[in-house]
Design an enzyme around this catalytic site. Structure first.
Site, PDB file in Angstrom:
ATOM      1  N   ARG A   1     -30.713  50.551 -12.897  1.00 20.80           N
ATOM      2  CA  ARG A   1     -31.470  51.470 -13.425  1.00 20.80           C
ATOM      3  C   ARG A   1     -30.947  52.397 -14.372  1.00 20.80           C
ATOM      4  O   ARG A   1     -31.018  53.671 -14.414  1.00 20.80           O
ATOM      5  CB  ARG A   1     -32.144  52.525 -12.250  1.00 20.80           C
TER       6      ARG A   1
ATOM      7  N   SER B   1     -40.105  55.008  -6.958  1.00  9.87           N
ATOM      8  CA  SER B   1     -39.163  55.263  -5.907  1.00  9.87           C
ATOM      9  C   SER B   1     -38.490  56.644  -6.682  1.00  9.87           C
ATOM     10  O   SER B   1     -38.290  56.464  -7.778  1.00  9.87           O
ATOM     11  CB  SER B   1     -38.128  54.193  -5.980  1.00  9.87           C
TER      12      SER B   1
ATOM     13  N   GLU C   1     -33.932  58.766  -9.242  1.00  8.59           N
ATOM     14  CA  GLU C   1     -33.964  57.979 -10.165  1.00  8.59           C
ATOM     15  C   GLU C   1     -35.008  58.299 -11.354  1.00  8.59           C
ATOM     16  O   GLU C   1     -35.014  58.110 -12.341  1.00  8.59           O
ATOM     17  CB  GLU C   1     -34.785  56.340  -9.464  1.00  8.59           C
TER      18      GLU C   1
HETATM   19  C1  LIG Z   1     -46.463  53.117  -8.140  1.00  6.92           C
HETATM   20  C2  LIG Z   1     -44.944  52.933  -9.068  1.00  6.92           C
HETATM   21  C3  LIG Z   1     -44.234  51.704  -8.847  1.00  6.92           C
HETATM   22  C4  LIG Z   1     -43.055  51.714  -9.521  1.00  6.92           C
HETATM   23  N1  LIG Z   1     -42.192  50.501  -9.277  1.00  6.92           N
HETATM   24  C5  LIG Z   1     -41.250  50.388  -9.982  1.00  6.92           C
HETATM   25  C6  LIG Z   1     -40.279  49.041  -9.688  1.00  6.92           C
HETATM   26  O1  LIG Z   1     -40.599  48.223  -8.795  1.00  6.92           O
HETATM   27  N2  LIG Z   1     -39.238  48.939 -10.382  1.00  6.92           N
HETATM   28  C7  LIG Z   1     -38.762  50.086 -11.351  1.00  6.92           C
HETATM   29  O2  LIG Z   1     -37.635  49.656 -11.804  1.00  6.92           O
HETATM   30  N3  LIG Z   1     -39.542  51.079 -11.493  1.00  6.92           N
HETATM   31  C8  LIG Z   1     -40.702  51.260 -10.927  1.00  6.92           C
HETATM   32  N4  LIG Z   1     -41.422  52.376 -11.010  1.00  6.92           N
HETATM   33  C9  LIG Z   1     -41.034  53.384 -12.254  1.00  6.92           C
HETATM   34  C10 LIG Z   1     -41.437  53.329 -13.632  1.00  6.92           C
HETATM   35  O3  LIG Z   1     -42.539  52.549 -13.633  1.00  6.92           O
HETATM   36  C11 LIG Z   1     -40.275  52.542 -14.279  1.00  6.92           C
HETATM   37  O4  LIG Z   1     -39.115  53.516 -14.546  1.00  6.92           O
HETATM   38  C12 LIG Z   1     -40.687  52.167 -15.912  1.00  6.92           C
HETATM   39  O5  LIG Z   1     -39.947  51.445 -16.470  1.00  6.92           O
HETATM   40  C13 LIG Z   1     -41.047  53.331 -16.605  1.00  6.92           C
HETATM   41  O6  LIG Z   1     -41.629  53.176 -18.109  1.00  6.92           O
HETATM   42  P1  LIG Z   1     -42.567  54.211 -18.676  1.00  6.92           P
HETATM   43  O7  LIG Z   1     -43.081  53.572 -19.935  1.00  6.92           O
HETATM   44  O8  LIG Z   1     -43.516  54.925 -17.753  1.00  6.92           O
HETATM   45  O9  LIG Z   1     -41.537  55.311 -19.225  1.00  6.92           O
HETATM   46  P2  LIG Z   1     -41.576  56.965 -18.883  1.00  6.92           P
HETATM   47  O10 LIG Z   1     -41.646  57.200 -17.499  1.00  6.92           O
HETATM   48  O11 LIG Z   1     -42.513  57.354 -19.910  1.00  6.92           O
HETATM   49  O12 LIG Z   1     -40.084  57.351 -19.441  1.00  6.92           O
HETATM   50  C14 LIG Z   1     -38.924  57.138 -18.690  1.00  6.92           C
HETATM   51  C15 LIG Z   1     -37.618  57.488 -19.548  1.00  6.92           C
HETATM   52  O13 LIG Z   1     -37.761  56.294 -20.389  1.00  6.92           O
HETATM   53  C16 LIG Z   1     -37.510  56.905 -21.853  1.00  6.92           C
HETATM   54  N5  LIG Z   1     -38.611  56.044 -22.590  1.00  6.92           N
HETATM   55  C17 LIG Z   1     -39.598  55.515 -22.667  1.00  6.92           C
HETATM   56  N6  LIG Z   1     -40.133  54.957 -23.863  1.00  6.92           N
HETATM   57  C18 LIG Z   1     -39.063  54.843 -24.544  1.00  6.92           C
HETATM   58  C19 LIG Z   1     -38.810  54.215 -25.863  1.00  6.92           C
HETATM   59  N7  LIG Z   1     -39.813  53.305 -26.499  1.00  6.92           N
HETATM   60  N8  LIG Z   1     -38.033  54.552 -26.412  1.00  6.92           N
HETATM   61  C20 LIG Z   1     -36.853  55.355 -25.773  1.00  6.92           C
HETATM   62  N9  LIG Z   1     -36.772  55.754 -24.823  1.00  6.92           N
HETATM   63  C21 LIG Z   1     -38.058  55.694 -23.935  1.00  6.92           C
HETATM   64  C22 LIG Z   1     -38.003  58.272 -21.649  1.00  6.92           C
HETATM   65  O14 LIG Z   1     -37.597  59.048 -22.577  1.00  6.92           O
HETATM   66  C23 LIG Z   1     -37.841  58.611 -20.326  1.00  6.92           C
HETATM   67  O15 LIG Z   1     -36.515  59.379 -20.357  1.00  6.92           O
HETATM   68  C24 LIG Z   1     -42.669  52.461 -10.552  1.00  6.92           C
HETATM   69  C25 LIG Z   1     -43.504  53.480 -10.646  1.00  6.92           C
HETATM   70  C26 LIG Z   1     -44.408  53.930 -10.034  1.00  6.92           C
HETATM   71  C27 LIG Z   1     -45.582  55.028 -10.498  1.00  6.92           C
END
Ligand SMILES: Cc1cc2nc3c(=O)[nH]c(=O)nc-3n(C[C@H](O)[C@H](O)[C@H](O)COP(=O)(O)OP(=O)(O)OC[C@H]3O[C@@H](n4cnc5c(N)ncnc54)[C@H](O)[C@@H]3O)c2cc1C
Length: 298
Positions: A165, A215, A285
């Site tokens: 992560r 999580s 996380e």
């Molecule tokens: C129901 C549910 C289930 C999930 N299951 C998992 C799982 O199984 N495994 C897992 O690892 N995660 C899981 N997640 C967490 C989440 O989906 C992941 O961490 C995902 O990778 C976050 O992506 P996001 O685009 O939503 O990022 P955001 O939440 O919008 O941002 C997260 C971070 O990434 C940075 N960021 C985003 N895009 C960029 C970019 N283009 N350039 C630079 N920085 C950027 C942001 O600044 C921020 O700090 C889950 C979430 C939910 C709600």
């Protein structure tokens, strides 16, 4: 950029899977590299703080909202193309969509990504993973934009510091633009069968019909978060509308009107109880951003 892509006083609750968060002063959704660069240049020239976000599925935005500009990388930057055994995609594409495209292309290795609701950029930033797979296993190259110089740079997987992560981008301010994934030839039917199994497992074990950020805590070495919280007697524990999920104690759900303050208090209660009972520190996380509400009301 028209008013639908530049919004002022935009509630972040509308842009996060938790459905929590005060307003961003301004939320911009650039569709092209030019628009992204213009936005970053403006912020830097005027000394306005900015935050890059993807789909908001790993974010807890505090109740006072976010000062400055939030740059949401979702609707643009979402083209996916195949180059031999590489699948190349814009950072704004949803990981589930990229996984689906990999299956269509008979490319295996990204089956685990099907149920993760974030963007590919967010997945690299977090080194997202599930069911034994993680971004580290499949990333070949990442292209970023450096906000200060306006230059793009390409990074090989080994340069990304991908570990549980975590990625180097958590320490830099590079904006992830594009990701090339190295996948293996496979059979679409087998790949889709595996995805179906993962989806069924998620639906059975995760509270997918409630708003959450997935999580809340990282897995501490040698333990599983859910059982620790359950053994601490906190499964189902509620602080206002923030509740430890009864289905998966590693998730906090928003039962309707939860505030960031309630979630943060609940996180502290869990951390203290688990540390006190088992001597295990639970590190978050999810990423907490923004400001507390000034009046302290929530
Ligand atoms: C129901 C549910 C289930 C999930 N299951 C998992 C799982 O199984 N495994 C897992 O690892 N995660 C899981 N997640 C967490 C989440 O989906 C992941 O961490 C995902 O990778 C976050 O992506 P996001 O685009 O939503 O990022 P955001 O939440 O919008 O941002 C997260 C971070 O990434 C940075 N960021 C985003 N895009 C960029 C970019 N283009 N350039 C630079 N920085 C950027 C942001 O600044 C921020 O700090 C889950 C979430 C939910 C709600």
């Amino acid at each position: 950029m028209g008013p639908e892509r530049v919004r002022f006083d935009e509630p972040m609750a509308w842009h996060t899977s938790f459905r929590i968060g005060g307003p961003a002063d301004c939320l911009v959704q650039p569709l092209t590299l030019r628009e992204l660069k213009l936005t970053l240049d403006f912020c830097q020239g005027e000394g306005v703080p900015y935050l890059i976000m993807g789909n908001g599925t790993n974010l807890l935005v505090r109740d006072g909202g976010i000062r400055g500009v939030v740059i949401k990388m979702v609707r643009g930057f979402d083209g996916i193309s195949r180059r031999g055994s590489l699948l190349v995609s814009g950072a704004g594409a949803l990981l589930a969509r990229v996984s689906g495209r990999a299956a269509e292309e008979n490319l295996a290795g990204l089956e685990w990504g099907i149920g993760i609701p974030g963007t590919l950029g967010g997945a690299v930033f977090m080194n997202a993973g599930a069911y034994g797979g993680e971004m580290k296993d499949v990333v070949e190259e990442v292209v970023t934009l450096h906000p200060a110089t306006g230059e793009t740079r390409s990074w090989s997987c080994g340069e990304l510091g991908l570990s549980y992560r975590s990625s180097i981008f958590q320490e830099t301010d590079d904006v992830i633009l594009e990701v090339a994934l190295r996948l293996k030839p496979g059979s679409r039917a087998v790949i889709e069968g595996e995805m179906k199994t993962y989806t069924e497992r998620r639906e059975a074990r995760q509270p997918l019909n409630w708003p959450s950020a997935g999580s809340v805590f990282k897995r501490p070495p040698g333990y599983y978060v859910g059982p620790l919280i359950e053994e601490a007697g906190l499964k189902g524990y509620r602080n206002g509308d923030a509740q430890v999920s009864e289905l998966h104690a590693g998730f906090i759900i928003n039962r309707g009107q939860a505030t960031a303050r309630q979630v943060l208090e609940l996180i502290e209660i869990i951390q203290e109880r688990v540390e006190g009972l088992f001597g295990v520190h639970l590190e978050t996380e999810l990423r907490v951003v923004g400001e507390d509400q000034e009046d302290g009301a929530g």
